[in-house]
Scaffold this active site. Structure first.
Site, mmCIF file in Angstrom:
data_model
loop_
_atom_site.group_PDB
_atom_site.id
_atom_site.type_symbol
_atom_site.label_atom_id
_atom_site.label_comp_id
_atom_site.label_asym_id
_atom_site.label_seq_id
_atom_site.Cartn_x
_atom_site.Cartn_y
_atom_site.Cartn_z
ATOM 1 N N HIS A 1 0.838 -1.199 0.000
ATOM 2 C CA HIS A 1 0.000 0.000 0.000
ATOM 3 C C HIS A 1 0.881 1.259 0.000
ATOM 4 C CE1 HIS A 1 -3.474 -2.380 2.250
ATOM 5 N NE2 HIS A 1 -3.253 -2.827 1.028
ATOM 6 N N HIS B 1 -6.205 1.662 -3.522
ATOM 7 C CA HIS B 1 -5.848 0.545 -2.636
ATOM 8 C C HIS B 1 -4.335 0.278 -2.610
ATOM 9 C CE1 HIS B 1 -6.894 -3.751 -1.113
ATOM 10 N NE2 HIS B 1 -5.644 -3.473 -0.871
HETATM 11 O O1 2HA Z 1 -4.011 -7.966 3.824
HETATM 12 O O2 2HA Z 1 -3.712 -5.601 1.914
HETATM 13 O O3 2HA Z 1 -5.661 -6.190 0.265
HETATM 14 C C1 2HA Z 1 -4.579 -6.733 3.751
HETATM 15 C C2 2HA Z 1 -4.617 -6.260 2.373
HETATM 16 C C3 2HA Z 1 -5.779 -6.610 1.574
HETATM 17 ZN ZN ZN Z 2 -4.244 -4.446 0.231
#
Ligand code: 2HA
Ligand code: ZN
Length: 274
Positions: free
Chosen positions: A142, A211
């Site tokens: 992320h 995301h």
């Molecule tokens: O594991 O990143 O996409 C948590 C995440 C889900």
């Molecule tokens: Zn994720």
């Protein structure tokens, strides 16, 4: 000598720690899977416990039948992988039909493989096929600047690839095919897995809107380096836009990109060039 002394397990844990130190793994964010080589499975096998029950993955891939993966656990924190590997990561085996997995080591306390295991699994399947078996690593993180771009750029492979290629000179050399973009979808299931793996046939990195990012590669260095390069490029673009109050005065031109490709001997994905 324990399983944690085996080189490939140590390298896997190091990559988790490196991702945590970059700030890409808040809470339980992100996940990492590695497809073990035959000789690595044999090194780890003495430490396997009685296998858990077979569990359906929700997607299937015949070319991954009988493979073993190291995986992060669902709900587990990258921050805890190094101090507590037994509860944070595990090794799973895939059945003959390539549609179920069972735990053979780790994920202690009843943990499951990452909630994104279906995406990792299908991505391994298509990347392994696309690279003649060379791809072994699928990495989801992320990274904040790349995610920020998914709020301001059109959600197309063309828009993301061009911005990323032009925001740092080495980018076209590192990912000459460009990046794919999946629109916002509910994470954690077979649908986003199929959408991502369709793009992974062509690209070794795929953006998940609002995301994060999926990267693939033959080893930890290359895959971590791809994530790092893409995020750094996104950061430079965000910094330039912020400092210039939205105005970019000059950038790398398409002819410059062609010159880099010629000089470094890479073939750029032509459809992204003007
Ligand atoms: O594991 O990143 O996409 C948590 C995440 C889900
Ligand atoms: Zn994720």
């Amino acid at each position: 000598m324990g399983i944690l002394d085996i080189d490939i397990v140590k390298a896997y844990i190091r990559m988790c720690s490196d991702g945590w130190k970059q700030g890409w793994h808040e809470r339980n964010g992100g996940n990492l899977t590695y497809r073990l080589k035959k000789e690595e499975v044999e090194k780890c096998r003495p430490f396997f416990h009685k296998p858990g029950p077979w569990v359906k993955i929700g997607v299937s891939a015949k070319n991954l039948s009988g493979e073993f993966f190291i995986t992060t656990g669902s709900g587990k924190f990258f921050r805890n992988v190094e101090p507590d590997p037994e509860h944070s990561i595990g090794i799973v085996e895939i059945n003959e039909s390539g549609d179920s997995r069972r735990t053979v080591w780790g994920l202690e306390g009843g943990a499951s493989p990452t909630s994104e295991f279906p995406s990792h699994f299908l991505n391994h399947s298509v990347r392994s096929e696309a690279t003649g078996g060379a791809c072994r690593v699928i990495y989801h993180a992320h990274p904040a600047n790349l995610i920020a771009l998914t709020y301001i750029l059109p959600l197309t492979s063309r828009d993301f690839t061009r911005v990323l290629w032009k925001s740092a000179t080495e980018c076209p050399v590192v990912f000459p095919n460009g990046v794919g973009v999946v629109p916002w979808m509910v994470p954690g299931g077979p649908e986003i897995a199929r959408a991502t793996s369709r793009l992974m046939r062509e690209y070794d990195a795929v953006v998940w809107a609002h995301h994060g990012l999926f990267c693939s590669g033959p080893d930890f260095d290359t895959t971590f380096g791809l994530m790092h390069t893409i995020e750094k490029s996104a950061q430079i673009y965000v910094l330039a836009l912020s400092a210039g109050q939205g105005r970019i005065r000059q950038t790398i031109t398409d002819d410059d990109l062609r010159a880099i490709a010629r000089s470094f001997g890479v073939r750029l994905n032509e459809k992204f060039l003007d």
